[in-house]
Design a protein around this motif. Structure first.
Motif, PDB file in Angstrom:
ATOM      1  N   SER A 105       0.833  -1.195   0.000  1.00 50.68           N
ATOM      2  CA  SER A 105       0.000   0.000   0.000  1.00 50.68           C
ATOM      3  C   SER A 105       0.872   1.251   0.000  1.00 50.68           C
ATOM      4  O   SER A 105       2.070   1.190   0.235  1.00 50.68           O
ATOM      5  N   THR A 106       0.253   2.406  -0.232  1.00 47.77           N
ATOM      6  CA  THR A 106       0.978   3.667  -0.254  1.00 47.77           C
ATOM      7  C   THR A 106       1.634   3.932   1.100  1.00 47.77           C
ATOM      8  O   THR A 106       2.795   4.315   1.167  1.00 47.77           O
ATOM      9  N   ARG A 107       0.910   3.750   2.167  1.00 44.93           N
ATOM     10  CA  ARG A 107       1.436   3.837   3.531  1.00 44.93           C
ATOM     11  C   ARG A 107       1.123   2.495   4.188  1.00 44.93           C
ATOM     12  O   ARG A 107       0.075   2.337   4.789  1.00 44.93           O
ATOM     13  N   HIS A 108       2.044   1.553   4.072  1.00 47.48           N
ATOM     14  CA  HIS A 108       1.771   0.167   4.426  1.00 47.48           C
ATOM     15  C   HIS A 108       2.053  -0.129   5.900  1.00 47.48           C
ATOM     16  O   HIS A 108       1.193  -0.626   6.615  1.00 47.48           O
ATOM     17  N   ALA A 109       3.270   0.150   6.346  1.00 50.47           N
ATOM     18  CA  ALA A 109       3.666  -0.184   7.716  1.00 50.47           C
ATOM     19  C   ALA A 109       4.707   0.820   8.181  1.00 50.47           C
ATOM     20  O   ALA A 109       5.241   1.600   7.396  1.00 50.47           O
ATOM     21  N   ARG A 110       5.005   0.785   9.482  1.00 54.30           N
ATOM     22  CA  ARG A 110       6.079   1.628   9.989  1.00 54.30           C
ATOM     23  C   ARG A 110       6.789   0.926  11.141  1.00 54.30           C
ATOM     24  O   ARG A 110       6.207   0.097  11.844  1.00 54.30           O
ATOM     25  N   VAL A 120       6.989  -2.935  15.033  1.00 51.43           N
ATOM     26  CA  VAL A 120       6.475  -2.793  13.671  1.00 51.43           C
ATOM     27  C   VAL A 120       4.960  -2.793  13.782  1.00 51.43           C
ATOM     28  O   VAL A 120       4.380  -3.546  14.564  1.00 51.43           O
ATOM     29  N   GLU A 121       4.326  -1.892  13.017  1.00 57.50           N
ATOM     30  CA  GLU A 121       2.872  -1.841  13.031  1.00 57.50           C
ATOM     31  C   GLU A 121       2.342  -1.680  11.622  1.00 57.50           C
ATOM     32  O   GLU A 121       2.937  -0.988  10.789  1.00 57.50           O
ATOM     33  N   ASP A 122       1.247  -2.364  11.361  1.00 58.05           N
ATOM     34  CA  ASP A 122       0.579  -2.281  10.069  1.00 58.05           C
ATOM     35  C   ASP A 122      -0.307  -1.038  10.092  1.00 58.05           C
ATOM     36  O   ASP A 122      -0.956  -0.750  11.093  1.00 58.05           O
ATOM     37  N   LEU A 123      -0.317  -0.279   9.003  1.00 64.85           N
ATOM     38  CA  LEU A 123      -1.084   0.959   8.937  1.00 64.85           C
ATOM     39  C   LEU A 123      -2.393   0.780   8.179  1.00 64.85           C
ATOM     40  O   LEU A 123      -2.800   1.641   7.411  1.00 64.85           O
ATOM     41  N   GLY A 124      -3.043  -0.359   8.386  1.00 66.00           N
ATOM     42  CA  GLY A 124      -4.324  -0.619   7.731  1.00 66.00           C
ATOM     43  C   GLY A 124      -4.178  -1.010   6.275  1.00 66.00           C
ATOM     44  O   GLY A 124      -5.024  -0.679   5.450  1.00 66.00           O
ATOM     45  N   SER A 125      -3.113  -1.722   5.957  1.00 62.22           N
ATOM     46  CA  SER A 125      -2.865  -2.116   4.571  1.00 62.22           C
ATOM     47  C   SER A 125      -3.861  -3.181   4.130  1.00 62.22           C
ATOM     48  O   SER A 125      -4.442  -3.890   4.949  1.00 62.22           O
ATOM     49  N   THR A 126      -4.014  -3.304   2.823  1.00 63.13           N
ATOM     50  CA  THR A 126      -4.950  -4.280   2.260  1.00 63.13           C
ATOM     51  C   THR A 126      -4.422  -5.701   2.405  1.00 63.13           C
ATOM     52  O   THR A 126      -5.145  -6.603   2.808  1.00 63.13           O
ATOM     53  N   GLY A 128      -1.773  -6.779   4.300  1.00 60.85           N
ATOM     54  CA  GLY A 128      -1.233  -7.130   5.601  1.00 60.85           C
ATOM     55  C   GLY A 128       0.278  -7.074   5.694  1.00 60.85           C
ATOM     56  O   GLY A 128       0.997  -6.993   4.704  1.00 60.85           O
ATOM     57  N   THR A 129       0.748  -7.094   6.942  1.00 63.13           N
ATOM     58  CA  THR A 129       2.164  -7.115   7.279  1.00 63.13           C
ATOM     59  C   THR A 129       2.396  -8.356   8.130  1.00 63.13           C
ATOM     60  O   THR A 129       1.605  -8.647   9.027  1.00 63.13           O
ATOM     61  N   TYR A 130       3.482  -9.072   7.852  1.00 60.55           N
ATOM     62  CA  TYR A 130       3.736 -10.336   8.528  1.00 60.55           C
ATOM     63  C   TYR A 130       5.078 -10.300   9.239  1.00 60.55           C
ATOM     64  O   TYR A 130       6.075  -9.833   8.692  1.00 60.55           O
ATOM     65  N   LEU A 131       5.112 -10.803  10.449  1.00 57.09           N
ATOM     66  CA  LEU A 131       6.350 -11.020  11.199  1.00 57.09           C
ATOM     67  C   LEU A 131       6.557 -12.528  11.178  1.00 57.09           C
ATOM     68  O   LEU A 131       5.833 -13.272  11.837  1.00 57.09           O
ATOM     69  N   GLY A 132       7.531 -12.964  10.369  1.00 54.76           N
ATOM     70  CA  GLY A 132       7.674 -14.395  10.110  1.00 54.76           C
ATOM     71  C   GLY A 132       6.494 -14.829   9.259  1.00 54.76           C
ATOM     72  O   GLY A 132       6.277 -14.312   8.176  1.00 54.76           O
ATOM     73  N   GLN A 138      -1.609  -5.366  15.336  1.00 56.49           N
ATOM     74  CA  GLN A 138      -1.291  -4.307  16.292  1.00 56.49           C
ATOM     75  C   GLN A 138       0.225  -4.207  16.387  1.00 56.49           C
ATOM     76  O   GLN A 138       0.926  -5.079  15.883  1.00 56.49           O
ATOM     77  N   PRO A 139       0.763  -3.136  17.003  1.00 60.79           N
ATOM     78  CA  PRO A 139       2.223  -3.028  17.100  1.00 60.79           C
ATOM     79  C   PRO A 139       2.825  -4.239  17.808  1.00 60.79           C
ATOM     80  O   PRO A 139       2.354  -4.665  18.861  1.00 60.79           O
ATOM     81  N   VAL A 140       3.872  -4.814  17.183  1.00 61.66           N
ATOM     82  CA  VAL A 140       4.517  -6.020  17.690  1.00 61.66           C
ATOM     83  C   VAL A 140       6.004  -5.721  17.878  1.00 61.66           C
ATOM     84  O   VAL A 140       6.637  -5.143  16.995  1.00 61.66           O
ATOM     85  N   PRO A 141       6.586  -6.104  19.028  1.00 60.97           N
ATOM     86  CA  PRO A 141       8.024  -5.855  19.224  1.00 60.97           C
ATOM     87  C   PRO A 141       8.866  -6.706  18.284  1.00 60.97           C
ATOM     88  O   PRO A 141       8.554  -7.866  18.022  1.00 60.97           O
TER      89      PRO A 141
END
Length: 159
Positions: A105-110, A120-126, A128-132, A138-141
């Motif tokens: 997405s344009t603003r995907h994660a930060r 790391v947190e997902d910014l409402g992307s279509t 998704g953001t994956y850790l592993g 929600q924000p994940v360490p």
């Protein structure tokens, strides 16, 4: 129905139709070119502030990541310094890590810091953001060596 009523209904229908068309064009433009970011105006030099003092960088603890590196994907090799946190990841022009990936997405994660911990947190992307292999909502360490998958791209925290 009187002619005046029919005329007013037609005008209202056309106005609603044009509002819809213009809003659709606005959404398409922002998706293609990103959001507009205002450029800060250059401040004129002040006589008392001619000597600039350098700020001492805070000491990093051992095992603390200092950069986010794109390790896999079309844009592999891009490096973002975590000292400039928060790190925005996406396709937009305002992203610190700009990815040319159709699934981003344009603003995907930060990536943000809170104390000594990075999140790391997902910014409402279509897509998704994956850790592993785990999708985050929600924000994940994250720590040194953590791999964050965004679309077909993998970003890793390194020293």
């Amino acid at each position: 129905m009187s002619e005046l009523t029919l005329f007013l209904v037609r005008i209202a229908y056309l106005a609603i139709l044009w509002i819809f068309v213009l809003s659709a064009i606005s959404v398409i433009r922002s998706d293609m070119f990103g959001a507009r970011v205002p450029t800060p105006a250059a401040a004129p030099p002040q006589p008392g502030n001619q000597k600039k003092k350098k700020k001492a960088a805070p000491k990093q603890k051992r095992g603390t990541p200092t950069q986010a590196v794109v390790v896999q994907g079309v844009n592999s090799g891009i490096i973002a310094d975590l000292a400039a946190a928060p790190i925005l990841i996406g396709r937009g022009n305002d992203a610190a890590i700009k990815l040319d990936d159709d699934y981003v997405s344009t603003r995907h994660a930060r990536i943000v810091a809170s104390g000594d911990q990075w999140y790391v947190e997902d910014l409402g992307s279509t897509n998704g953001t994956y850790l592993g292999s785990q999708r985050i909502t929600q924000p994940v360490p994250i720590g040194l060596g953590s791999q964050v998958r965004i679309g077909k791209t993998i970003v890793e925290l390194r020293k």
